[in-house]
Design an enzyme around this catalytic site. Structure first.
Site, PDB file in Angstrom:
ATOM      1  N   ASN A  62       0.783  -1.242   0.000  1.00 34.43           N
ATOM      2  CA  ASN A  62       0.000   0.000   0.000  1.00 34.43           C
ATOM      3  C   ASN A  62       0.812   1.288   0.000  1.00 34.43           C
ATOM      4  OD1 ASN A  62      -2.366  -1.353  -0.158  1.00 34.43           O
ATOM      5  ND2 ASN A  62      -3.019  -0.984   1.947  1.00 34.43           N
ATOM      6  N   GLU A 126      -2.400  -0.287  -8.092  1.00 35.47           N
ATOM      7  CA  GLU A 126      -3.820  -0.444  -7.757  1.00 35.47           C
ATOM      8  C   GLU A 126      -4.439   0.946  -7.634  1.00 35.47           C
ATOM      9  OE1 GLU A 126      -6.128  -3.144  -4.453  1.00 35.47           O
ATOM     10  OE2 GLU A 126      -4.730  -1.650  -3.729  1.00 35.47           O
ATOM     11  N   TRP A 216     -11.376  -7.974  11.322  1.00 33.95           N
ATOM     12  CA  TRP A 216     -10.545  -7.463  10.230  1.00 33.95           C
ATOM     13  C   TRP A 216      -9.084  -7.559  10.640  1.00 33.95           C
ATOM     14  CZ3 TRP A 216      -7.241  -3.132  10.230  1.00 33.95           C
ATOM     15  CH2 TRP A 216      -6.669  -2.843   8.965  1.00 33.95           C
ATOM     16  N   ARG A 247     -15.415  -2.899   5.086  1.00 32.30           N
ATOM     17  CA  ARG A 247     -14.964  -4.070   4.323  1.00 32.30           C
ATOM     18  C   ARG A 247     -16.172  -4.931   3.943  1.00 32.30           C
ATOM     19  NH1 ARG A 247     -11.181  -1.239   4.203  1.00 32.30           N
ATOM     20  NH2 ARG A 247      -9.008  -1.675   4.718  1.00 32.30           N
ATOM     21  N   ASP A 350      -7.905 -11.840  -5.207  1.00 31.51           N
ATOM     22  CA  ASP A 350      -7.715 -10.724  -4.282  1.00 31.51           C
ATOM     23  C   ASP A 350      -7.991 -11.186  -2.846  1.00 31.51           C
ATOM     24  OD1 ASP A 350      -7.260  -7.990  -3.660  1.00 31.51           O
ATOM     25  OD2 ASP A 350      -9.421  -7.733  -3.425  1.00 31.51           O
ATOM     26  N   HIS A 387      -1.653   1.919   9.721  1.00 31.19           N
ATOM     27  CA  HIS A 387      -2.655   1.943   8.635  1.00 31.19           C
ATOM     28  C   HIS A 387      -3.338   3.301   8.670  1.00 31.19           C
ATOM     29  CE1 HIS A 387      -5.737   0.290   5.965  1.00 31.19           C
ATOM     30  NE2 HIS A 387      -5.065  -0.838   5.878  1.00 31.19           N
ATOM     31  N   SER A 434       2.442  -2.083   5.179  1.00 28.05           N
ATOM     32  CA  SER A 434       3.444  -3.148   5.341  1.00 28.05           C
ATOM     33  C   SER A 434       4.829  -2.653   4.941  1.00 28.05           C
ATOM     34  CB  SER A 434       3.060  -4.364   4.504  1.00 28.05           C
ATOM     35  OG  SER A 434       3.007  -4.033   3.121  1.00 28.05           O
TER      36      SER A 434
HETATM   37  C1  LIG Z   1      -6.389  -6.756   7.726  1.00 27.08           C
HETATM   38  C2  LIG Z   1      -5.215  -5.964   7.309  1.00 27.08           C
HETATM   39  C3  LIG Z   1      -4.995  -5.733   5.971  1.00 27.08           C
HETATM   40  C4  LIG Z   1      -3.885  -5.035   5.545  1.00 27.08           C
HETATM   41  N1  LIG Z   1      -3.691  -4.854   4.221  1.00 27.08           N
HETATM   42  C5  LIG Z   1      -2.563  -4.283   3.790  1.00 27.08           C
HETATM   43  C6  LIG Z   1      -2.294  -4.214   2.398  1.00 27.08           C
HETATM   44  O1  LIG Z   1      -3.086  -4.641   1.558  1.00 27.08           O
HETATM   45  N2  LIG Z   1      -1.112  -3.659   2.014  1.00 27.08           N
HETATM   46  C7  LIG Z   1      -0.200  -3.181   2.909  1.00 27.08           C
HETATM   47  O2  LIG Z   1       0.860  -2.710   2.488  1.00 27.08           O
HETATM   48  N3  LIG Z   1      -0.449  -3.223   4.241  1.00 27.08           N
HETATM   49  C8  LIG Z   1      -1.601  -3.760   4.692  1.00 27.08           C
HETATM   50  N4  LIG Z   1      -1.854  -3.837   6.044  1.00 27.08           N
HETATM   51  C9  LIG Z   1      -0.929  -3.174   6.985  1.00 27.08           C
HETATM   52  C10 LIG Z   1       0.249  -4.033   7.434  1.00 27.08           C
HETATM   53  O3  LIG Z   1      -0.143  -5.332   7.662  1.00 27.08           O
HETATM   54  C11 LIG Z   1       0.816  -3.420   8.706  1.00 27.08           C
HETATM   55  O4  LIG Z   1       1.081  -2.074   8.437  1.00 27.08           O
HETATM   56  C12 LIG Z   1       2.113  -4.057   9.200  1.00 27.08           C
HETATM   57  O5  LIG Z   1       1.963  -5.432   9.343  1.00 27.08           O
HETATM   58  C13 LIG Z   1       2.545  -3.432  10.528  1.00 27.08           C
HETATM   59  O6  LIG Z   1       3.766  -3.983  10.914  1.00 27.08           O
HETATM   60  P1  LIG Z   1       4.136  -4.198  12.455  1.00 27.08           P
HETATM   61  O7  LIG Z   1       5.473  -4.851  12.472  1.00 27.08           O
HETATM   62  O8  LIG Z   1       3.923  -2.971  13.204  1.00 27.08           O
HETATM   63  O9  LIG Z   1       3.037  -5.240  12.998  1.00 27.08           O
HETATM   64  P2  LIG Z   1       2.814  -6.816  12.586  1.00 27.08           P
HETATM   65  O10 LIG Z   1       3.363  -7.039  11.246  1.00 27.08           O
HETATM   66  O11 LIG Z   1       1.415  -7.062  12.849  1.00 27.08           O
HETATM   67  O12 LIG Z   1       3.760  -7.551  13.638  1.00 27.08           O
HETATM   68  C14 LIG Z   1       3.516  -7.586  15.014  1.00 27.08           C
HETATM   69  C15 LIG Z   1       4.388  -8.669  15.621  1.00 27.08           C
HETATM   70  O13 LIG Z   1       4.355  -8.615  17.044  1.00 27.08           O
HETATM   71  C16 LIG Z   1       4.221  -9.929  17.560  1.00 27.08           C
HETATM   72  N5  LIG Z   1       3.653  -9.797  18.900  1.00 27.08           N
HETATM   73  C17 LIG Z   1       2.455  -9.243  19.255  1.00 27.08           C
HETATM   74  N6  LIG Z   1       2.316  -9.276  20.587  1.00 27.08           N
HETATM   75  C18 LIG Z   1       3.448  -9.853  21.088  1.00 27.08           C
HETATM   76  C19 LIG Z   1       3.888 -10.164  22.401  1.00 27.08           C
HETATM   77  N7  LIG Z   1       3.177  -9.845  23.488  1.00 27.08           N
HETATM   78  N8  LIG Z   1       5.098 -10.776  22.540  1.00 27.08           N
HETATM   79  C20 LIG Z   1       5.871 -11.072  21.452  1.00 27.08           C
HETATM   80  N9  LIG Z   1       5.486 -10.797  20.202  1.00 27.08           N
HETATM   81  C21 LIG Z   1       4.290 -10.183  20.026  1.00 27.08           C
HETATM   82  C22 LIG Z   1       3.363 -10.633  16.535  1.00 27.08           C
HETATM   83  O14 LIG Z   1       3.447 -12.047  16.643  1.00 27.08           O
HETATM   84  C23 LIG Z   1       3.981 -10.090  15.241  1.00 27.08           C
HETATM   85  O15 LIG Z   1       5.133 -10.828  14.909  1.00 27.08           O
HETATM   86  C24 LIG Z   1      -2.979  -4.519   6.495  1.00 27.08           C
HETATM   87  C25 LIG Z   1      -3.208  -4.723   7.861  1.00 27.08           C
HETATM   88  C26 LIG Z   1      -4.318  -5.432   8.271  1.00 27.08           C
HETATM   89  C27 LIG Z   1      -4.547  -5.647   9.726  1.00 27.08           C
END
Ligand SMILES: Cc1cc2nc3c(=O)[nH]c(=O)nc-3n(C[C@H](O)[C@H](O)[C@H](O)COP(=O)(O)OP(=O)(O)OC[C@H]3O[C@@H](n4cnc5c(N)ncnc54)[C@H](O)[C@@H]3O)c2cc1C
Length: 625
Positions: A62, A126, A216, A247, A350, A387, A434
């Site tokens: 995204n 997209e 979601w 959604r 998708d 997000h 992501s």
């Molecule tokens: C439904 C959905 C759809 C999405 N669609 C898109 C998309 O189409 N394109 C796009 O680019 N982005 C998309 N995103 C956004 C993207 O997924 C997030 O921005 C990204 O994953 C955030 O990264 P993060 O590392 O902060 O969290 P995450 O990737 O969620 O990682 C969190 C980590 O913390 C760990 N964790 C949590 N609690 C604990 C704990 N207490 N102890 C140890 N470990 C823990 C989890 O296991 C995980 O490994 C979407 C998100 C969602 C929810």
């Protein structure tokens, strides 16, 4: 005390979480750590290959700015984010990510992620910022690179992080437990990077019973980032800015491809297009209501107004969109048939790339998108700073972009020395998604190593009494269950304890009713927030009686503790901000208007880790240098 072995790990940099941001941090920190003879350790509650929000894969990246291609500038992205968040964003942080995000996307491609290519060359977009991918294995690919850089011997999976260990106002490590074996973990670290995602199941979900886990947002992120940084004493920002995604109803299938790629319309049940019929309403939310693209919360809001007037359900006009595209081939029946087939395949794929359950629901309910519209609906609120929400820790910007008020030494360092954060864990820098979370993780990982090299903090010592006290607190729910489980013949009915599922229902009900969940049409007020806080206080008292039959339930207990603090931060911040700035996310019935004069600012908060007293404050929104 139940028989739990204590495992102690010592490391220079401790990475918490194994999601997108942590994988980015791992790659970058490992590189710089090697050069400086430092040790980096990553801990995840799950398995890094499939952990976090990208576990199931994604169908689009995204955030891609396209700097090399000359498609957009960093300023374009900064303006887009600020407008979408109704003026409340840290431009310095958004720019810092935007200038590095393309680099992360190019790395993904190099590591093997298939990104769609246009016949005329370049990526298939997209929308302006989004790239289409074959993303079922997205997380596996990103995780593999993290593992290769860090070395699997430095990755500890299936360990749930409970909270921070602090020493002299500085972060000294973390503690947690294995969700597979009776092991209590103490991590001593000279710096900590926290990226444990956002939070789900704080509010009552639309789905109940067996469908409960189908939200979601992925059910395994439960507010651990907020709890960890808050309990370390770190300042938080934008805790009122939840995200409500609209959604496909009941399985939360993504709508992005429908709106952006297939150019579909959404209408109410009577065919009225709320984005057209309610356009005048946008005047009330000037200047943000009049920009393009219209902020996500305002788009939500116009649809919600239709639902509140009884014009629901809201439908995605899938059949109309697909026919319109296929009709471009109407003079060539063979090409027309082939196009319809191709579009159908794309529509199903998708979902199969990232929300398989939506494909299952469509199949189970005889949906043929080329023949019939499908319902869409606003989901319950989530906390996802990466997000379209914005909640997270208040972190330092980069020296060259941040005004002095937003800079304290190292990019992405929280207001606590040695504690870094990224992804969903940091606030006021939405729309990183992501790719941006990965880029932000890289920025923070590198800064954390620079901090270690420049400041050379000593390896903390943690005395045995502290370790024993933390261990006793961590496993208390197991002990409580053991002690009282035979008091009744039904383990979930017992006056001596509360099981995690029941506790979660109580939290969700009060958040739904008092803090503006689905059941109260996303509306709250001063009196509702105050009553909600009273009930939260009593819930917190009862959290002392959370009980766990096994390690899995122990994790559920701690997820609930974390959610409770997320809930409190949210209610307190909504209460403090006396205006409605994000209708469509939440509505303050007693202050139903935007008030730029008094509230065009960040609302931040801190909690004293010892006394748990909260302080609310306003911070200015400043332009970047
Ligand atoms: C439904 C959905 C759809 C999405 N669609 C898109 C998309 O189409 N394109 C796009 O680019 N982005 C998309 N995103 C956004 C993207 O997924 C997030 O921005 C990204 O994953 C955030 O990264 P993060 O590392 O902060 O969290 P995450 O990737 O969620 O990682 C969190 C980590 O913390 C760990 N964790 C949590 N609690 C604990 C704990 N207490 N102890 C140890 N470990 C823990 C989890 O296991 C995980 O490994 C979407 C998100 C969602 C929810």
């Amino acid at each position: 005390m139940a028989n739990f072995e204590t495992v102690q790990v010592e490391t220079d940099l401790l990475i918490l979480g194994g999601g997108m941001a942590s994988c980015g941090a791992a790659v970058e920190a490992a590189y710089w750590a090697k050069k400086n003879g430092l040790k980096v350790t990553l801990v995840d509650k799950a398995a890094v290959d499939r952990s976090g929000a990208v576990a199931m894969g994604l169908s689009a990246i995204n955030q891609y700015v396209g700097l090399k291609e000359g498609d957009n500038t960093v300023e374009d992205y900064v303006n887009y984010v600020s407008q979408d968040l109704m003026g409340v964003a840290r431009d310095d942080l958004v720019a810092s990510i935007a200038r590095h995000v393309d680099g992360s996307v190019h790395l993904f491609e190099k590591w093997g992620l298939p990104i769609w290519k246009a016949e005329e060359g370049g990526y298939v977009h997209e929308g302006r910022w989004q790239l289409m991918i074959n993303g079922e294995s997205y997380k596996v690919i990103v995780a593999e690179a993290a593992k290769n850089h860090l070395g699997t011997e430095n990755i500890i999976e299936r360990v749930f992080i409970v909270g921070p260990i602090m020493k002299d106002g500085q972060v000294a490590g973390a503690y947690g437990f294995s969700v597979r074996e009776n092991k209590f973990y103490v991590f001593k670290a000279r710096a900590v990077f926290c990226a444990m995602g956002g939070a789900v199941h704080v509010f009552k979900p639309r789905s109940t019973g067996e469908g409960l886990g189908r939200a979601w947002y992925p059910p395994w992120n439960s507010g651990s980032s907020l709890y960890f940084t808050l309990k370390a004493g770190a300042e938080q920002t934008c805790q009122e800015v939840r995200f409500i995604p609209v959604r496909f109803k009941d399985a939360y299938g993504p709508v992005g491809a429908w709106f952006l790629l297939f150019k579909s319309r959404a209408t109410n049940a009577f065919g009225g297009e709320y984005m057209v019929e309610r356009r005048d309403e946008l005047q009330n939310w000037k200047p943000y209501g009049l920009v393009k693209p219209i902020p996500a919360n305002l788009r939500n809001y116009l649809g919600m107004l239709d639902v509140m007037e009884g014009k629901g359900p809201i439908y995605m006009r899938t059949e109309e969109a697909l026919q319109k595209i296929a009709n471009e081939y109407k003079d060539d029946p063979k090409a027309h048939k082939a196009k319809v087939k191709e579009l159908e395949a794309e529509a199903w794929e998708d979902f199969l790339d990232m929300t398989i359950s939506q494909a299952i629901l469509w199949a189970a309910s005889n949906v043929e998108p080329e023949k019939r519209s499908s319902e869409i609906a606003a989901a319950e609120p989530y906390f996802i700073g990466s997000h379209s929400g914005a909640s997270g820790a208040w972190v330092s910007g980069p020296e060259d972009l941040a005004p002095p008020e937003y800079f304290w030494g190292y990019e992405n360092m929280c207001t606590v020395k040695g504690l870094f954060a990224a992804g969903d864990a940091t606030g006021a820098s939405s729309h990183k998604f992501s790719s941006g979370s990965h880029a932000e993780g890289r920025i923070a990982g590198k800064a954390a190593i620079r901090y270690l090299v420049n400041e050379n903090p000593a390896m903390p010592t943690i005395d045995d009494a502290t370790i024993e006290a933390l261990k006793a607190k961590t496993i208390k729910p197991i002990e409580l269950f053991e002690e009282h489980k035979d008091f009744t013949s039904q383990v979930d009915v017992n006056p001596n304890y509360i099981l995690p599922k029941m506790y979660m229902f109580r939290l969700q009900k009060l958040m739904d009713e008092y803090a503006g969940g689905v059941g109260s049409q996303f509306t709250t007020s001063k009196v509702l927030c105050e009553r909600g806080l009273e009930l939260l206080d009593m819930l917190k008292e009862d959290s002392d009686f959370l009980a766990a039959a096994d390690l899995h339930e122990l994790m559920r207990c701690w997820e609930n503790y974390h959610r409770t603090y997320q809930a409190e931060a949210h209610v307190r911040t909504m209460l403090f901000r006396e205006e409605t700035r994000w209708p469509g996310y939440y509505f303050r019935a007693d202050f139903p208007k935007l008030d730029n004069e008094n509230w065009l600012c960040f609302v931040n908060c801190t909690m004293d880790p010892e006394t748990e007293e909260w302080t609310m404050l306003k911070r200015d929104i400043l332009p970047m240098k």
